[in-house]
Write a protein that holds these residues in place. Structure first.
Motif, PDB file in Angstrom:
ATOM      1  N   ASP A  21     -41.841  32.703  43.630  1.00  0.00           N
ATOM      2  CA  ASP A  21     -40.799  32.253  42.697  1.00  0.00           C
ATOM      3  C   ASP A  21     -40.802  30.732  42.563  1.00  0.00           C
TER       4      ASP A  21
ATOM      5  N   GLN B 284     -40.571  31.513  36.085  1.00  0.00           N
ATOM      6  CA  GLN B 284     -41.609  32.536  36.312  1.00  0.00           C
ATOM      7  C   GLN B 284     -41.439  33.148  37.692  1.00  0.00           C
ATOM      8  N   ARG B 285     -41.408  34.466  37.733  1.00  0.00           N
ATOM      9  CA  ARG B 285     -41.390  35.191  39.003  1.00  0.00           C
ATOM     10  C   ARG B 285     -42.588  36.116  39.021  1.00  0.00           C
ATOM     11  N   ALA B 286     -43.289  36.149  40.143  1.00  0.00           N
ATOM     12  CA  ALA B 286     -44.509  36.950  40.224  1.00  0.00           C
ATOM     13  C   ALA B 286     -44.505  37.783  41.495  1.00  0.00           C
TER      14      ALA B 286
ATOM     15  N   TYR C   4     -45.504  39.782  36.313  1.00  0.00           N
ATOM     16  CA  TYR C   4     -44.723  38.572  36.089  1.00  0.00           C
ATOM     17  C   TYR C   4     -43.450  38.872  35.297  1.00  0.00           C
ATOM     18  N   LYS C   5     -42.420  38.091  35.575  1.00  0.00           N
ATOM     19  CA  LYS C   5     -41.249  38.023  34.711  1.00  0.00           C
ATOM     20  C   LYS C   5     -41.080  36.573  34.291  1.00  0.00           C
ATOM     21  N   PHE C   6     -41.108  36.334  32.974  1.00  0.00           N
ATOM     22  CA  PHE C   6     -40.924  34.986  32.438  1.00  0.00           C
ATOM     23  C   PHE C   6     -39.550  34.897  31.788  1.00  0.00           C
TER      24      PHE C   6
ATOM     25  N   ARG D   9     -46.543  31.710  28.185  1.00  0.00           N
ATOM     26  CA  ARG D   9     -47.359  31.873  29.396  1.00  0.00           C
ATOM     27  C   ARG D   9     -47.666  33.337  29.691  1.00  0.00           C
ATOM     28  N   ALA D  10     -46.921  34.236  29.061  1.00  0.00           N
ATOM     29  CA  ALA D  10     -47.189  35.657  29.263  1.00  0.00           C
ATOM     30  C   ALA D  10     -48.398  36.131  28.457  1.00  0.00           C
TER      31      ALA D  10
ATOM     32  N   TYR E 255     -42.014  40.457  30.314  1.00  0.00           N
ATOM     33  CA  TYR E 255     -42.721  40.976  31.481  1.00  0.00           C
ATOM     34  C   TYR E 255     -44.189  41.143  31.125  1.00  0.00           C
TER      35      TYR E 255
END
Length: 245
Positions: A161, A166-168, A189-191, A197-198, A214
């Motif tokens: 995180d 961005q969370r991966a 990923y969650k942007f 960036r996704a 996502y």
């Protein structure tokens, strides 16, 4: 209660788990067993902090608690050490499934994190369980993934995180010694900002919603994870707010 001998009368009772301190929020659910047989799913908190679900239904003309352990007096469907997760219809067949979490090992920067895979099963009117599917639930990011059952003993996860917006979550295969391989076979990923960036060349979109996108990357690996990008998209789901509430 039901109509009997010309009057409304009590037809039967069933004892719930011992040690209940309170019903959980929205803890009483009217649903079905396998075979579309009506049942009550009653989720409660226990004195030791656990969460028990009693499944009550009519069987052979009597009201019974299908999940009661007669030796302990507590439902066999008791969860301890995991967050608030309830019976859910994870496969959309109108019948609730019961969760059974399994803790996965963690490594490196995620030593304090808990990662679990969850086996889901349905009950029959005889009190037997039938396996339905296995999922990874990411409560923090609001999504879950239906995965092959054999992932349970073959993978581990880590989380990153550190990048703002961005969370991966990275999925790693475990080698024959139970050690994590150096590179992940999958990253989801969650942007929540800079949605572009996704859409880099090695990522594909899973889902878009207001305020979040996502995406995922599948990497070449010697281990066959049993899923391609199309299957991964079909297996990815958002957690409905009513579940976590």
């Amino acid at each position: 209660y039901g109509w009997q001998n010309g009057m409304l009368d009590r037809l039967g009772t069933a004892r719930l788990s011992a040690g209940i301190t309170a019903l959980a929020s929205n803890g009483v659910r009217i649903n079905y067993l396998t075979g579309v047989i009506p049942a009550l799913y009653i989720t409660s908190t226990l004195t030791d902090g656990g969460q028990a679900t009693d499944i009550v239904a009519m069987r052979d003309g009597s009201l019974v608690n299908l999940t009661m352990n007669q030796e302990t007096g507590v439902s066999v469907e008791t969860i301890r050490g995991y967050g608030d997760i309830r019976p859910m219809d994870v496969n959309s067949d109108t019948i609730l499934e019961m969760p059974r979490p399994h803790l996965l090992p963690t490594y490196g920067e995620n030593l304090s994190s808990d990662f679990w895979l969850i086996d889901w099963s349905q009950y029959t009117s005889r009190g037997t369980k039938e396996y339905v599917c296995t999922t990874y639930h990411n409560i923090a990011d609001g999504w879950y993934l239906t995965v092959p059952k054999d992932w349970k003993d073959q993978i581990t996860l880590s989380r990153n995180d550190f990048v703002t917006g961005q969370r991966a979550v990275s999925f790693y295969h475990l080698d024959e010694k139970g050690q994590r391989e150096s590179s992940p076979f999958l990253v989801i990923y969650k942007f929540t900002s800079q949605f572009s960036r996704a859409e880099t060349s090695n990522r594909f979109l899973l889902r878009e919603e207001e305020g979040a996108v996502y995406a995922a990357t599948l990497y070449d690996s010697d281990w066959d994870c049993g899923m391609d990008s199309t299957e991964l998209q079909a297996a990815f789901h958002l957690i409905q707010s009513s579940w976590s509430d």
